[in-house]
Design a protein around this motif. Structure first.
Motif, mmCIF file in Angstrom:
data_model
loop_
_atom_site.group_PDB
_atom_site.id
_atom_site.type_symbol
_atom_site.label_atom_id
_atom_site.label_comp_id
_atom_site.label_asym_id
_atom_site.label_seq_id
_atom_site.Cartn_x
_atom_site.Cartn_y
_atom_site.Cartn_z
ATOM 1 N N VAL A 1 -16.104 3.407 1.836
ATOM 2 C CA VAL A 1 -15.039 3.434 0.788
ATOM 3 C C VAL A 1 -15.092 1.968 0.323
ATOM 4 C CG1 VAL A 1 -12.428 3.776 0.218
ATOM 5 C CG2 VAL A 1 -13.778 5.250 1.900
ATOM 6 N N ASP A 2 -15.184 1.059 1.610
ATOM 7 C CA ASP A 2 -14.996 -0.294 0.934
ATOM 8 C C ASP A 2 -16.278 -0.750 0.134
ATOM 9 O OD1 ASP A 2 -12.214 -0.911 1.712
ATOM 10 O OD2 ASP A 2 -13.043 -1.476 3.753
ATOM 11 N N VAL B 1 -16.222 0.607 -3.532
ATOM 12 C CA VAL B 1 -15.296 -0.160 -4.247
ATOM 13 C C VAL B 1 -16.066 -1.418 -4.677
ATOM 14 C CG1 VAL B 1 -13.401 -1.689 -4.280
ATOM 15 C CG2 VAL B 1 -13.128 0.726 -3.480
ATOM 16 N N GLU B 2 -16.818 -2.089 -3.644
ATOM 17 C CA GLU B 2 -17.442 -3.344 -4.063
ATOM 18 C C GLU B 2 -18.652 -2.919 -5.028
ATOM 19 O OE1 GLU B 2 -16.509 -6.376 -3.326
ATOM 20 O OE2 GLU B 2 -14.708 -5.270 -2.608
ATOM 21 N N ARG C 1 -8.672 -4.478 -5.235
ATOM 22 C CA ARG C 1 -9.371 -3.822 -4.313
ATOM 23 C C ARG C 1 -8.723 -2.670 -3.677
ATOM 24 N NH1 ARG C 1 -12.167 -9.175 -3.324
ATOM 25 N NH2 ARG C 1 -14.556 -8.813 -3.701
ATOM 26 N N ALA C 2 -7.422 -2.730 -3.308
ATOM 27 C CA ALA C 2 -6.364 -2.029 -2.774
ATOM 28 C C ALA C 2 -6.144 -0.747 -3.538
ATOM 29 C CB ALA C 2 -5.047 -2.575 -2.357
ATOM 30 N N LEU D 1 -8.166 0.310 -5.882
ATOM 31 C CA LEU D 1 -9.266 1.155 -6.044
ATOM 32 C C LEU D 1 -9.648 1.934 -4.670
ATOM 33 C CD1 LEU D 1 -11.468 -1.489 -7.956
ATOM 34 C CD2 LEU D 1 -10.721 0.705 -8.826
ATOM 35 N N ARG D 2 -9.474 1.380 -3.624
ATOM 36 C CA ARG D 2 -9.827 1.811 -2.418
ATOM 37 C C ARG D 2 -8.634 2.976 -2.257
ATOM 38 N NH1 ARG D 2 -8.413 -2.088 0.410
ATOM 39 N NH2 ARG D 2 -6.418 -1.483 1.202
ATOM 40 N N ILE D 3 -7.689 3.076 -2.782
ATOM 41 C CA ILE D 3 -6.602 4.159 -2.590
ATOM 42 C C ILE D 3 -6.983 5.169 -3.661
ATOM 43 C CG2 ILE D 3 -4.338 4.695 -2.719
ATOM 44 C CD1 ILE D 3 -3.610 1.982 -1.298
ATOM 45 N N LEU E 1 -18.133 9.783 -1.270
ATOM 46 C CA LEU E 1 -16.728 8.952 -1.372
ATOM 47 C C LEU E 1 -15.751 9.959 -1.246
ATOM 48 C CD1 LEU E 1 -15.275 6.559 -1.844
ATOM 49 C CD2 LEU E 1 -15.321 6.835 -4.167
ATOM 50 N N GLU F 1 -10.484 8.674 6.172
ATOM 51 C CA GLU F 1 -9.883 7.438 6.084
ATOM 52 C C GLU F 1 -10.366 6.021 7.128
ATOM 53 O OE1 GLU F 1 -6.486 5.293 4.681
ATOM 54 O OE2 GLU F 1 -6.893 7.463 4.341
ATOM 55 N N GLU G 1 0.826 -1.422 0.004
ATOM 56 C CA GLU G 1 -0.039 -0.083 -0.030
ATOM 57 C C GLU G 1 0.836 1.275 -0.038
ATOM 58 O OE1 GLU G 1 -3.130 -0.194 2.901
ATOM 59 O OE2 GLU G 1 -4.320 -1.705 2.151
#
Length: 394
Positions: free
Chosen positions: A265-266, A269-270, A350-351, A353-355, A255, A260, A109
């Motif tokens: 946020v998760d 993404v989903e 996923r990481a 996109l989440r960032i 969003l 943080e 990350e």
């Protein structure tokens, strides 16, 4: 159809903006395993089109009934994880899984965040307008996966060109195969180099820790899959995701303003993964024996193609599946597949996109389309759906 002919748009790859085409919705409401004669991957043939969420899950999970390997497809599919059946698939996946654990992804990350920051710095320096695909959505996942595999920066452009050609169903097959051969030759030379002198990257780790348990051919297949799937799917999800959020400004604001670690946020993404579903199909399976799908008889030897975007919109999952709602309780989407062939790189995607998505929205709060929405060019007739370009301003 000859290899030089340019194929039509198959029902398996039809899209209408963010949505599956109406023919797919009609198929989902009708026959659970509709027999179609259409173009898939490299040939016209008879296939069973599976569109309902529960049926797709069952097909993808049941390796005893539905095999990956098909001798007619073997010449155009590389020796990679996606195309393997047990026991080869089980053995190789066991070797690779440690590279995609939560702990390993968390260690990546800081590198992802740093690259996001560099790309946004460069956008601001050149701004206030850009093609978001070229400036951000493509170089982020490509840079991450190339760093993981030890691909030199100057060679990254070649991979983008090869993948763009290989996945374009509108090009003659020989042109696509030629790009695949170029990519394969490069990766084979990269693997040979890492075999001679293992470094700290993923290939070097596999060589040091598993040695002869993983053949050069398998290493090449793994690297080709990761380089292709590891950047094309994520880059197009970022591009389409930004377009979808700009089309739903209240959800973009939610969003952007999420602190943080906020669960939204998760959840966002989903929901974007479900709603956009850039991979139109899972690889076709071959029925090993007489069986049934949704009560429809399927004979041994028949080819089965699962269409993922329409399965992710199945009304059986809940109300309003055709709408984007980042506040939705996440549903069990099939964007990464299901069962033994569930995408190994899903945690990395996923990481990224989440960032990337919140960082982009926060850094450029005035982000907006720089052209009418109807002029945004979609990647139609492509194995990975997305955008050719996304002109933005801020």
């Amino acid at each position: 159809m000859s290899e030089q002919d340019v194929p039509p748009i198959s029902i398996f790859y039809r899209r209408d903006g963010f949505d599956p085409g109406p023919a797919l919705g009609e198929a989902q409401r009708g026959d659970p395993a509709r027999r179609v004669r259409d173009f898939w991957l490299h040939r016209v043939g008879e296939y069973r089109l599976v569109t309902r969420h529960a049926d797709v899950r069952r097909v993808l999970a049941d390796q005893e009934t539905f095999a990956m390997y098909d001798p007619e497809r073997a010449p155009v599919l590389p020796n990679e994880l996606l195309n393997m059946d047990p026991p080869e698939h089980t053995r190789l996946r066991h070797v690779l899984t440690p590279e995609f654990t939560g702990k390993r992804i968390r260690s990546l990350e800081p590198m992802i965040r740093a690259l996001v920051g560099e790309l946004l710095d460069a956008m601001e320096a050149r701004g206030p307008a850009a093609d978001l695909m070229d400036a951000f959505a493509l170089p982020l996942p490509l840079g991450v996966i190339c760093a993981m595999l030890g691909v030199p920066d100057p060679d990254q452009g070649d991979f983008h060109r090869w993948s763009r050609t290989t996945l374009d169903l509108g090009l003659p097959m020989e042109e696509r195969l030629a790009a695949g051969r170029e990519s394969h030759a490069y990766v084979a030379s990269l693997v040979a180099e890492k075999r001679r002198s293992p470094d700290d990257g993923m290939i070097g780790m596999l060589v040091r820790e598993h040695g002869g348990a993983v053949s050069d051919s398998e290493l090449v297949g793994v690297c080709e899959l990761l380089l292709l799937a590891g950047h094309v799917t994520v880059s197009n999800t970022i591009g389409l995701g930004v377009l979808a959020l700009l089309s739903h400004p209240e959800q973009a604001d939610r969003l952007r303003d999420a602190p943080e670690g906020d669960p939204v946020v998760d959840a966002a993404v989903e929901e974007l993964l479900r709603y956009l579903s850039v991979s139109s199909t899972a690889l076709a399976r071959t029925a090993r024996c007489d069986t049934e799908i949704g009560g429809v008889p399927v004979k041994a030897g028949e080819q089965v193609v699962c269409q993922l975007p329409v399965a992710n919109r199945d009304p059986a999952l809940g109300a309003g599946m055709d709408r984007l709602d980042i506040g939705r309780e996440p549903v069990s989407h099939l964007t990464f597949g299901h069962g033994p062939h569930h995408c190994l790189g899903a945690p990395l995607a996923r990481a990224e996109l989440r960032i990337a998505l919140p960082a982009l929205l926060r850094r450029l709060p005035g982000l907006a389309l720089a052209c009418p929405v109807e002029e945004v060019p979609y990647r139609v007739n492509n194995e990975v759906y997305g955008l050719h370009a996304l002109p933005v301003t801020w």
